[in-house]
Design an enzyme around this catalytic site. Structure first.
Site, PDB file in Angstrom:
ATOM      1  N   SER A   6       0.834  -1.202   0.000  1.00 39.93           N
ATOM      2  CA  SER A   6       0.000   0.000   0.000  1.00 39.93           C
ATOM      3  C   SER A   6       0.866   1.249   0.000  1.00 39.93           C
ATOM      4  O   SER A   6       1.596   1.520   0.956  1.00 39.93           O
ATOM      5  CB  SER A   6      -0.906  -0.001   1.236  1.00 39.93           C
ATOM      6  OG  SER A   6      -1.389   1.307   1.434  1.00 39.93           O
ATOM      7  N   HIS A  31      -1.044  -1.169  -4.334  1.00 42.34           N
ATOM      8  CA  HIS A  31      -2.336  -0.769  -3.777  1.00 42.34           C
ATOM      9  C   HIS A  31      -2.355   0.748  -3.557  1.00 42.34           C
ATOM     10  O   HIS A  31      -1.515   1.291  -2.848  1.00 42.34           O
ATOM     11  CB  HIS A  31      -2.504  -1.520  -2.448  1.00 42.34           C
ATOM     12  CG  HIS A  31      -3.797  -1.329  -1.733  1.00 42.34           C
ATOM     13  ND1 HIS A  31      -4.898  -2.132  -1.948  1.00 42.34           N
ATOM     14  CD2 HIS A  31      -4.165  -0.450  -0.760  1.00 42.34           C
ATOM     15  CE1 HIS A  31      -5.879  -1.756  -1.143  1.00 42.34           C
ATOM     16  NE2 HIS A  31      -5.465  -0.732  -0.416  1.00 42.34           N
ATOM     17  N   ASP A  33      -4.420   3.866  -2.079  1.00 44.02           N
ATOM     18  CA  ASP A  33      -5.493   4.233  -1.159  1.00 44.02           C
ATOM     19  C   ASP A  33      -5.987   5.637  -1.473  1.00 44.02           C
ATOM     20  O   ASP A  33      -5.362   6.625  -1.085  1.00 44.02           O
ATOM     21  CB  ASP A  33      -4.988   4.162   0.286  1.00 44.02           C
ATOM     22  CG  ASP A  33      -4.843   2.727   0.758  1.00 44.02           C
ATOM     23  OD1 ASP A  33      -5.857   2.009   0.745  1.00 44.02           O
ATOM     24  OD2 ASP A  33      -3.720   2.332   1.117  1.00 44.02           O
ATOM     25  N   MET A  35      -8.440   8.524  -0.749  1.00 43.03           N
ATOM     26  CA  MET A  35      -9.277   8.964   0.379  1.00 43.03           C
ATOM     27  C   MET A  35      -9.823  10.359   0.100  1.00 43.03           C
ATOM     28  O   MET A  35      -9.086  11.235  -0.352  1.00 43.03           O
ATOM     29  CB  MET A  35      -8.443   8.996   1.662  1.00 43.03           C
ATOM     30  CG  MET A  35      -7.808   7.656   1.988  1.00 43.03           C
ATOM     31  SD  MET A  35      -7.033   7.712   3.611  1.00 43.03           S
ATOM     32  CE  MET A  35      -6.325   6.063   3.693  1.00 43.03           C
ATOM     33  N   HIS A  64      -8.023   1.284  -4.269  1.00 43.79           N
ATOM     34  CA  HIS A  64      -8.983   1.169  -3.162  1.00 43.79           C
ATOM     35  C   HIS A  64      -9.609   2.540  -2.913  1.00 43.79           C
ATOM     36  O   HIS A  64      -8.952   3.450  -2.412  1.00 43.79           O
ATOM     37  CB  HIS A  64      -8.203   0.647  -1.938  1.00 43.79           C
ATOM     38  CG  HIS A  64      -9.017   0.518  -0.687  1.00 43.79           C
ATOM     39  ND1 HIS A  64      -8.438   0.331   0.552  1.00 43.79           N
ATOM     40  CD2 HIS A  64     -10.350   0.535  -0.472  1.00 43.79           C
ATOM     41  CE1 HIS A  64      -9.392   0.243   1.467  1.00 43.79           C
ATOM     42  NE2 HIS A  64     -10.558   0.370   0.878  1.00 43.79           N
ATOM     43  N   MET A  66     -11.708   4.899  -0.943  1.00 45.40           N
ATOM     44  CA  MET A  66     -12.388   5.247   0.313  1.00 45.40           C
ATOM     45  C   MET A  66     -13.042   6.599   0.070  1.00 45.40           C
ATOM     46  O   MET A  66     -12.604   7.649   0.559  1.00 45.40           O
ATOM     47  CB  MET A  66     -11.364   5.262   1.456  1.00 45.40           C
ATOM     48  CG  MET A  66     -11.009   3.849   1.900  1.00 45.40           C
ATOM     49  SD  MET A  66      -9.433   3.767   2.744  1.00 45.40           S
ATOM     50  CE  MET A  66      -8.357   3.654   1.339  1.00 45.40           C
ATOM     51  N   MET A 135     -11.564  -5.317   5.347  1.00 38.68           N
ATOM     52  CA  MET A 135     -10.792  -4.334   6.109  1.00 38.68           C
ATOM     53  C   MET A 135     -10.553  -4.895   7.506  1.00 38.68           C
ATOM     54  O   MET A 135     -11.501  -5.195   8.233  1.00 38.68           O
ATOM     55  CB  MET A 135     -11.551  -3.011   6.225  1.00 38.68           C
ATOM     56  CG  MET A 135     -11.623  -2.173   4.962  1.00 38.68           C
ATOM     57  SD  MET A 135     -10.044  -1.766   4.192  1.00 38.68           S
ATOM     58  CE  MET A 135      -9.119  -1.020   5.535  1.00 38.68           C
ATOM     59  N   GLY A 140      -8.645   4.585   6.846  1.00 40.51           N
ATOM     60  CA  GLY A 140      -8.312   6.002   6.966  1.00 40.51           C
ATOM     61  C   GLY A 140      -6.861   6.272   7.298  1.00 40.51           C
ATOM     62  O   GLY A 140      -6.345   7.335   6.972  1.00 40.51           O
ATOM     63  N   PHE A 141      -6.204   5.309   7.909  1.00 39.10           N
ATOM     64  CA  PHE A 141      -4.822   5.523   8.367  1.00 39.10           C
ATOM     65  C   PHE A 141      -3.999   4.252   8.217  1.00 39.10           C
ATOM     66  O   PHE A 141      -4.534   3.153   8.354  1.00 39.10           O
ATOM     67  CB  PHE A 141      -4.810   5.934   9.847  1.00 39.10           C
ATOM     68  CG  PHE A 141      -5.681   7.119  10.146  1.00 39.10           C
ATOM     69  CD1 PHE A 141      -5.207   8.408   9.960  1.00 39.10           C
ATOM     70  CD2 PHE A 141      -6.986   6.934  10.574  1.00 39.10           C
ATOM     71  CE1 PHE A 141      -6.022   9.504  10.219  1.00 39.10           C
ATOM     72  CE2 PHE A 141      -7.816   8.022  10.831  1.00 39.10           C
ATOM     73  CZ  PHE A 141      -7.329   9.315  10.649  1.00 39.10           C
ATOM     74  N   GLY A 142      -2.704   4.448   7.992  1.00 39.16           N
ATOM     75  CA  GLY A 142      -1.784   3.323   8.018  1.00 39.16           C
ATOM     76  C   GLY A 142      -1.310   3.076   9.441  1.00 39.16           C
ATOM     77  O   GLY A 142      -1.544   3.895  10.341  1.00 39.16           O
ATOM     78  N   GLY A 143      -0.664   1.942   9.642  1.00 36.21           N
ATOM     79  CA  GLY A 143       0.015   1.677  10.902  1.00 36.21           C
ATOM     80  C   GLY A 143      -0.876   1.325  12.087  1.00 36.21           C
ATOM     81  O   GLY A 143      -0.436   1.381  13.224  1.00 36.21           O
ATOM     82  N   ASP A 173      -6.762  -6.096   4.335  1.00 32.61           N
ATOM     83  CA  ASP A 173      -6.093  -4.789   4.338  1.00 32.61           C
ATOM     84  C   ASP A 173      -6.153  -4.182   5.734  1.00 32.61           C
ATOM     85  O   ASP A 173      -7.235  -3.897   6.247  1.00 32.61           O
ATOM     86  CB  ASP A 173      -6.804  -3.889   3.314  1.00 32.61           C
ATOM     87  CG  ASP A 173      -6.149  -2.526   3.151  1.00 32.61           C
ATOM     88  OD1 ASP A 173      -5.083  -2.287   3.742  1.00 32.61           O
ATOM     89  OD2 ASP A 173      -6.726  -1.697   2.407  1.00 32.61           O
ATOM     90  N   GLY A 174      -4.968  -3.969   6.315  1.00 30.80           N
ATOM     91  CA  GLY A 174      -4.891  -3.303   7.619  1.00 30.80           C
ATOM     92  C   GLY A 174      -4.153  -4.149   8.641  1.00 30.80           C
ATOM     93  O   GLY A 174      -4.607  -5.233   8.996  1.00 30.80           O
ATOM     94  N   GLY A 175      -2.987  -3.684   9.066  1.00 33.07           N
ATOM     95  CA  GLY A 175      -2.229  -4.402  10.092  1.00 33.07           C
ATOM     96  C   GLY A 175      -1.656  -5.732   9.634  1.00 33.07           C
ATOM     97  O   GLY A 175      -1.343  -6.590  10.467  1.00 33.07           O
ATOM     98  N   GLY A 195       0.976  -1.951   4.180  1.00 30.49           N
ATOM     99  CA  GLY A 195       1.568  -0.613   4.071  1.00 30.49           C
ATOM    100  C   GLY A 195       2.813  -0.495   4.917  1.00 30.49           C
ATOM    101  O   GLY A 195       3.931  -0.727   4.475  1.00 30.49           O
ATOM    102  N   SER A 196       2.603  -0.153   6.205  1.00 26.84           N
ATOM    103  CA  SER A 196       3.749   0.155   7.072  1.00 26.84           C
ATOM    104  C   SER A 196       4.687  -1.029   7.262  1.00 26.84           C
ATOM    105  O   SER A 196       5.917  -0.845   7.258  1.00 26.84           O
ATOM    106  CB  SER A 196       3.251   0.676   8.419  1.00 26.84           C
ATOM    107  OG  SER A 196       2.251  -0.165   8.932  1.00 26.84           O
TER     108      SER A 196
END
Ligand code: DX5
Ligand code: ZN
Length: 222
Positions: A6, A31, A33, A35, A64, A66, A135, A140-143, A173-175, A195-196
């Site tokens: 991401s 990916h 994002d 927003m 993606h 959002m 999700m 809305g946020f990475g990390g 997607d996420g963590g 992402g992170s």
């Protein structure tokens, strides 16, 4: 099975360099994002940025959205060179029409579900989808930290596909990080968005090797 890094965690001042580095590292999907500051609190980038970078990249563009009422922008994303458009089930009133429209414009169609959205929303549209995005954080946020009950949701989507048919990929997607990849794959995910946990640890070829090792296979398109 595919890793889709991401770009939210990439260096926004050097996206051209980042995309080239991903491609050289052997990555096949990326990916984006998008927003809008309404569906989620953040604002990132839109079709003009993607269009410029399409000129220098052969990666598969997994976009993606959002964005509220994303159908307003489908033609622009098609023109920008998006390969896959993922819309949120919560963001559009006429999901059937929206998915039809994405495919009519020559892109693949995906549907994302926020953590609180039940899997049942997919039932009547399953066979038109190329990808279902679970999700595993609130978008809305990475990390952010992975929400553990997402694993069960992935299992339920995999069951639904087995029972009702359909060819959709299951993305998460996420963590996502090397530590939870074995469980995610076991639950049924075959596209891992990160992402992170990916971008924080260059060089990317070495990071891909760590992700591949966690997955027990190559996370690139064959
Ligand atoms: C969150 C985005 C994600 C984000 C994931 O709203 O949809 O794609 O970049 O970031 P990590 O992997 O850091 O949780
Ligand atoms: Zn995303």
């Amino acid at each position: 099975m595919i890793l889709s890094p991401s770009l939210l965690s990439a260096d926004f001042g050097n996206l051209e360099k980042e995309l080239s580095a991903l491609e050289q590292a052997g990555i096949s999907w990326v990916h984006w994002d998008v927003m809008d500051g309404m569906f989620v609190p953040n604002i990132t980038f839109g079709p003009p940025v993607i269009k410029q970078l399409r000129k220098i990249s052969n990666l598969f563009f997994d976009v993606h959205l959002m964005v509220h009422n994303p159908e307003r922008y489908f033609a622009e994303f098609a023109d920008a060179g998006a390969d896959l458009l993922v819309i949120h089930a919560e963001a559009s009133t006429h999901l059937d029409r929206a998915v039809y429209e994405i495919r009519r414009l020559g892109m693949r169609a995906g549907m994302a579900l926020n953590p609180a959205t039940p899997v049942a929303v997919l039932e009547n549209i399953l066979e038109s989808l190329d990808l279902i995005l679970i999700m595993s954080v609130n978008p809305g946020f990475g990390g952010q930290s992975f929400i553990p009950k997402s694993l069960d949701k992935i299992r339920r989507v995999a069951d639904l596909l087995r029972n009702e048919g359909g060819h959709a990929h299951i993305a998460v997607d996420g963590g996502v990080e090397p530590d939870n990849i074995p469980q995610l794959i076991k639950a049924g995910a075959d596209v891992l968005v990160s992402g992170s946990a990916f971008f924080r640890f260059p060089p990317y070829a070495e990071r891909l090797r760590v992700f591949n090792e966690a997955a027990g296979r190559a996370l690139v398109c064959q």
